[in-house]
Design an enzyme around this catalytic site. Structure first.
Site, mmCIF file in Angstrom:
data_model
loop_
_atom_site.group_PDB
_atom_site.id
_atom_site.type_symbol
_atom_site.label_atom_id
_atom_site.label_comp_id
_atom_site.label_asym_id
_atom_site.label_seq_id
_atom_site.Cartn_x
_atom_site.Cartn_y
_atom_site.Cartn_z
ATOM 1 N N HIS A 115 1.585 1.116 0.512
ATOM 2 C CA HIS A 115 1.779 1.031 1.966
ATOM 3 C C HIS A 115 3.216 0.763 2.390
ATOM 4 C CE1 HIS A 115 -2.495 1.120 3.171
ATOM 5 N NE2 HIS A 115 -2.676 0.667 1.937
ATOM 6 N N LYS A 123 0.450 7.920 3.105
ATOM 7 C CA LYS A 123 0.491 6.961 4.215
ATOM 8 C C LYS A 123 1.782 7.167 5.002
ATOM 9 C CE LYS A 123 -2.161 4.148 1.055
ATOM 10 N NZ LYS A 123 -3.500 4.614 1.379
ATOM 11 N N HIS A 137 -5.816 -3.407 -4.606
ATOM 12 C CA HIS A 137 -6.684 -2.287 -4.251
ATOM 13 C C HIS A 137 -7.680 -1.964 -5.362
ATOM 14 C CE1 HIS A 137 -7.431 2.079 -3.286
ATOM 15 N NE2 HIS A 137 -7.547 1.533 -2.090
ATOM 16 N N ASP A 146 2.119 -2.235 -6.599
ATOM 17 C CA ASP A 146 1.565 -1.078 -5.900
ATOM 18 C C ASP A 146 2.176 -1.060 -4.499
ATOM 19 O OD1 ASP A 146 0.075 0.641 -4.355
ATOM 20 O OD2 ASP A 146 -1.884 -0.160 -4.935
ATOM 21 N N SER A 148 -3.038 -4.015 1.711
ATOM 22 C CA SER A 148 -3.638 -2.910 2.460
ATOM 23 C C SER A 148 -4.599 -3.331 3.558
ATOM 24 C CB SER A 148 -4.348 -1.961 1.499
ATOM 25 O OG SER A 148 -5.412 -2.627 0.858
ATOM 26 N N GLU A 181 0.575 -6.153 -4.927
ATOM 27 C CA GLU A 181 0.853 -5.088 -3.959
ATOM 28 C C GLU A 181 2.098 -5.442 -3.155
ATOM 29 O OE1 GLU A 181 -2.436 -3.862 -1.220
ATOM 30 O OE2 GLU A 181 -3.572 -3.651 -3.073
ATOM 31 N N ASN A 209 -2.959 4.953 8.525
ATOM 32 C CA ASN A 209 -1.855 4.448 7.698
ATOM 33 C C ASN A 209 -0.598 5.304 7.880
ATOM 34 O OD1 ASN A 209 -3.553 2.522 6.550
ATOM 35 N ND2 ASN A 209 -4.240 3.955 4.984
HETATM 36 N N1 PMP Z 1 -2.998 1.596 -3.190
HETATM 37 C C1 PMP Z 1 -3.306 0.955 -2.062
HETATM 38 C C2 PMP Z 1 -2.781 -0.420 -1.854
HETATM 39 C C3 PMP Z 1 -4.117 1.566 -1.103
HETATM 40 O O1 PMP Z 1 -4.443 0.917 0.018
HETATM 41 C C4 PMP Z 1 -4.587 2.880 -1.334
HETATM 42 C C5 PMP Z 1 -5.458 3.632 -0.344
HETATM 43 N N2 PMP Z 1 -5.842 3.034 0.768
HETATM 44 C C6 PMP Z 1 -4.243 3.505 -2.524
HETATM 45 C C7 PMP Z 1 -3.445 2.843 -3.432
HETATM 46 C C8 PMP Z 1 -4.722 4.891 -2.804
HETATM 47 O O2 PMP Z 1 -3.943 5.822 -2.138
HETATM 48 P P1 PMP Z 1 -4.511 7.260 -1.749
HETATM 49 O O3 PMP Z 1 -5.378 7.069 -0.545
HETATM 50 O O4 PMP Z 1 -3.300 8.066 -1.493
HETATM 51 O O5 PMP Z 1 -5.294 7.779 -2.906
#
Ligand code: PMP
Length: 402
Positions: free
Chosen positions: A211, A242, A136, A208, A183, A179, A51
């Site tokens: 990404h 990311k 997520h 969220d 993701s 989102e 990422n």
């Molecule tokens: N939100 C999304 C959309 C994610 O894909 C992820 C992790 N893949 C997270 C939050 C969590 O982030 P982190 O890996 O920094 O804990």
């Protein structure tokens, strides 16, 4: 007598993969010679699942900022901010993020996962919360922690969201969660559609942007900038792990909401705060995001080359300029074999299988980065062609199309 440990077995398809020597997860990476490469078992592989979209995680400027902060402030903060105080650096990062994205206030926490978990106090039993089906796991966990009954609307389907909200009590506070850039599939939220419905039903909109911070929008300010609709987002969460190449998370919103979450969000209250190194690295990354827009054009070009190549081979992957791609493979075992075949060809790409995705819909999830060279992209494509043919996948896809 039954023992709780009795349930500690791998799923049967994972066990089969382990017995075949193709279990793909938790492979120890020995070195990262460059942003698009890893060394595993002494072999240098093209890293195709990261990422780190702008290729910043290995940038010497971040490493230098991290090392300086660790030298001056130490490697850890000893406890949570409520116990040992905030770092001035935390506040600097919060101020920078608030200004960069356009919010009154920001709270920085230790991971993106925790940023979403810290939303729990807004997702209580009294609230009506509707979330996109593809949000997520951390949002689902936040809803559980908050105690709300989470309603799900079909992925990116504003009309379905409207029907769902129509059936809810108008006197309960409403929250919609989605989102910015999804993701697994990499598609971008229909912000105009979702925000219009949220507004029509008086719901607060939470996005969220794990990404898309640093990636979407001309200035890298994320999905709000991409659509020119930042004010439509009431609360936004970010992952610093990311595009920013560091570690950490953040929640942004109006001052009174962030002050409330600082004092109620268990994920922030009861967990050690972001170390100086990661805080300083994220701050440095924000400078680079602003100063080097060419990284965003490069990753878009890499994504286009990769997705076009995959589509030309016959994989059912849409052509895209955003860096996340989910290449549909099918059942879990075939997907694990695909990943093993890619590895044989020098490409490290991770499979996403049930229960992360529905049974029978396993994918290889790819992440393009600005650091990938055209030659590396071509190597990824060759690996997909060779392995896809060996497993009979391309013939099956062609037959399904014909
Ligand atoms: N939100 C999304 C959309 C994610 O894909 C992820 C992790 N893949 C997270 C939050 C969590 O982030 P982190 O890996 O920094 O804990």
């Amino acid at each position: 007598m039954v023992d709780v440990f009795d349930k500690c077995v791998l799923r049967s398809d994972h066990e089969m993969a382990a017995s075949l020597g193709i279990y793909p997860y938790y492979r120890p990476v020995q070195a990262r010679p460059a942003a698009g490469e890893v060394v595993i078992d002494g072999r240098t592989l093209v890293l195709a699942s990261s990422n780190d979209y702008l290729g910043l995680s290995g940038d010497p400027r971040l490493a230098e900022a991290a090392a300086r902060a660790a030298g001056e402030l130490g490697c850890g903060n000893g406890s949570s901010r409520i116990a040992t105080g905030s770092l001035a650096l935390h506040e600097e990062l919060e101020g920078r993020l608030a200004e960069f994205v356009g919010f009154e206030a920001v709270m920085v926490v230790s991971t993106g996962y925790q940023a979403n978990l810290a939303l729990a106090p807004l997702l209580g039993p009294r609230e009506t919360v509707a979330a996109d089906l593809d949000v997520h796991a951390s949002v689902i966990d936040a809803a559980r922690l908050g105690g709300t009954r989470l309603r799900r609307f079909r992925h990116n389907d504003a009309a379905h969201l409207a029907r769902l909200l129509e059936q809810t009590r108008p006197d309960a506070p409403r929250v919609v969660v989605t989102e910015g850039m999804f993701s697994v599939t990499g598609d971008v939220v229909d912000l105009p559609g979702i925000a219009e419905v949220a507004q029509r039903y008086g719901a607060r909109l939470v996005v969220d942007s794990g990404h898309d911070l640093g990636l979407l929008g001309a200035g890298g300010r994320g999905v709000g900038e991409h659509f020119g609709m930042q004010p439509a987002i009431d609360v936004q969460t970010f992952a610093l792990s990311k595009t920013l190449g560091s570690l950490g998370g953040a929640v942004a919103g109006p001052e009174r909401v962030i002050a409330y979450l600082r004092n109620r969000g268990r994920a922030a209250l009861f967990s050690a705060s972001l170390p100086p190194s990661c805080t300083a690295a994220a701050l440095r990354a924000l400078d680079i995001v602003a100063d080097e827009p060419e990284r965003r054009s490069r990753v878009a070009a890499v994504a286009e080359r990769l997705s076009t190549g995959l589509a030309e081979l016959g994989f059912a992957t849409p052509v895209t300029s955003t860096p996340i791609m989910a290449v549909p493979i099918g059942d879990t075992l075939t997907c694990l074999q695909m990943a093993a075949g890619l590895l044989d060809c020098g490409v490290f790409a991770l499979p996403m299988v049930a229960p992360s995705v529905p049974e029978g819909q396993a994918v290889i999830r790819l992440g393009a980065t600005a650091a990938h060279t055209d030659a590396q992209v071509d190597r990824i494509l060759e690996a997909f062609a060779t392995t896809g043919r060996r497993l009979g996948l391309l013939e099956a896809l062609a037959a399904a199309e014909g």
